[in-house]
Design an enzyme around this catalytic site. Structure first.
Site, PDB file in Angstrom:
ATOM      1  N   CYS A  59       0.838  -1.199   0.000  1.00 54.43           N
ATOM      2  CA  CYS A  59       0.000   0.000   0.000  1.00 54.43           C
ATOM      3  C   CYS A  59       0.876   1.253   0.000  1.00 54.43           C
ATOM      4  O   CYS A  59       1.690   1.448   0.905  1.00 54.43           O
ATOM      5  CB  CYS A  59      -0.916   0.015   1.216  1.00 54.43           C
ATOM      6  SG  CYS A  59      -1.972   1.492   1.295  1.00 54.43           S
ATOM      7  N   LYS A 101       1.953  -9.223  -0.108  1.00 50.19           N
ATOM      8  CA  LYS A 101       1.707  -8.465  -1.338  1.00 50.19           C
ATOM      9  C   LYS A 101       2.668  -7.282  -1.340  1.00 50.19           C
ATOM     10  O   LYS A 101       2.721  -6.516  -0.374  1.00 50.19           O
ATOM     11  CB  LYS A 101       0.268  -7.969  -1.405  1.00 50.19           C
ATOM     12  CG  LYS A 101      -0.067  -7.231  -2.704  1.00 50.19           C
ATOM     13  CD  LYS A 101      -1.571  -6.980  -2.833  1.00 50.19           C
ATOM     14  CE  LYS A 101      -1.884  -6.410  -4.216  1.00 50.19           C
ATOM     15  NZ  LYS A 101      -1.829  -4.943  -4.237  1.00 50.19           N
ATOM     16  N   ASN A 159      -0.161  -8.540 -10.387  1.00 48.69           N
ATOM     17  CA  ASN A 159      -1.198  -7.564 -10.050  1.00 48.69           C
ATOM     18  C   ASN A 159      -0.877  -6.221 -10.689  1.00 48.69           C
ATOM     19  O   ASN A 159       0.280  -5.837 -10.797  1.00 48.69           O
ATOM     20  CB  ASN A 159      -1.284  -7.423  -8.522  1.00 48.69           C
ATOM     21  CG  ASN A 159      -2.232  -6.318  -8.078  1.00 48.69           C
ATOM     22  OD1 ASN A 159      -1.800  -5.341  -7.484  1.00 48.69           O
ATOM     23  ND2 ASN A 159      -3.502  -6.456  -8.368  1.00 48.69           N
ATOM     24  N   ASP A 161      -3.484  -3.042 -12.955  1.00 45.31           N
ATOM     25  CA  ASP A 161      -4.168  -2.580 -14.170  1.00 45.31           C
ATOM     26  C   ASP A 161      -4.825  -3.694 -14.973  1.00 45.31           C
ATOM     27  O   ASP A 161      -4.783  -3.683 -16.198  1.00 45.31           O
ATOM     28  CB  ASP A 161      -3.203  -1.810 -15.067  1.00 45.31           C
ATOM     29  CG  ASP A 161      -3.072  -0.352 -14.651  1.00 45.31           C
ATOM     30  OD1 ASP A 161      -3.662   0.012 -13.611  1.00 45.31           O
ATOM     31  OD2 ASP A 161      -2.385   0.416 -15.335  1.00 45.31           O
TER      32      ASP A 161
END
Length: 267
Positions: A59, A101, A159, A161
């Site tokens: 993030c 992630k 991951n 778009d």
């Protein structure tokens, strides 16, 4: 993304941020964390109800990075190592997954090193968003994801778009990864993987039925509908719909504009 510290310390946070049912499987709970003990505490709370946890190391929002969460963790491989190790040591089920992630570094060698260290620690898989922390709308570096996949043995998920089933298939083939993860694209169109280019009305009514049956809180119920209706409503319609403040008002609006006889009869 649930903040692990709040989740552990607050019953209110747990009640508002984590609900599930037996049909919600497989289920991965994503936490933002910067403390190994608190993360493992959070994992212990959810492990009876979930199949694994994911640590958000990607993030890029300023508040998250300022608090030591999210993408700043890609520069702290030792902390990531410690968090994964403590969850592994404290959650007894060997089938409970622990994934991360991440975003990529400008120097891709650092990202590959991070992924190798995470693999050695016992991470189940790694999802890679193919942008750096500074990049927002720039093209995704799918070539970087491909290189990461070629340098580790655990599953890698691509991951960034992905807005349609065709794009998902293209990215999967381009990167050679074990899967793809979609975020905003699926919020806007939960039927994407069924091949729909935009959210079909049946999907909207299915969400209404699910929400009414399970008692989904209004904010969540309404927000997901706002995402789903993004492409099928005009600017004026969006203003009206987004301002609705009750479940009854939303149901009236949907029935008036998209008439569903079965729902109308049940109201």
């Amino acid at each position: 993304m649930i903040i692990a510290a709040d989740f552990v310390r607050s019953i209110k946070a747990r009640d508002s941020e984590f609900t599930t049912n037996q049909g919600d499987c497989p289920l991965i709970v994503q936490f933002a964390a910067n403390d190994a003990r608190l993360l493992s505490d959070a994992a212990l709370i959810v492990c009876p109800y979930a199949n694994g946890i994911d640590i958000n190391c990607g993030c890029p929002q300023r508040w998250a990075m300022a608090d030591g969460y999210g993408a700043c963790l890609i520069n702290k491989p030792e902390l990531v190592h410690d968090m994964v190790r403590q969850v592994r040591n404290r959650v007894e089920s060997p089938r409970f997954s622990v994934s991360i992630k991440i975003r990529i570094h400008d120097d891709l060698a650092r990202t590959i090193d991070l992924c190798r260290k995470a693999e050695a620690t016992g991470v189940s898989w790694i999802t890679v968003h193919g942008r750096t922390v500074e990049e927002r709308h720039q093209p995704v570096h799918y070539d970087a994801i491909k290189m990461i996949k070629e340098n580790v043995s655990i599953p890698i998920v691509a991951n960034g778009d992905i807005r349609s089933l065709k794009e998902a298939e293209n990215v999967w083939q381009m990167t050679g990864t074990d899967g793809v993860m979609v975020a905003r694209g699926l919020l806007a169109n939960p039927a994407m993987f069924a091949g729909y280019e935009e959210t079909p009305l049946k999907c909207i009514w299915d969400w209404v039925d699910i929400s009414l049956e399970l008692g989904t809180p209004f904010m969540c119920f309404h927000q997901h509908l706002m995402y789903m209706m993004e492409k099928i409503t005009s600017r004026q319609e969006k203003r009206v719909f987004n301002a609705l403040s009750s479940t009854a008002a939303v149901l009236d609006y949907l029935t008036d504009h998209y008439g569903d006889e079965s729902l109308s009869k049940s109201l």
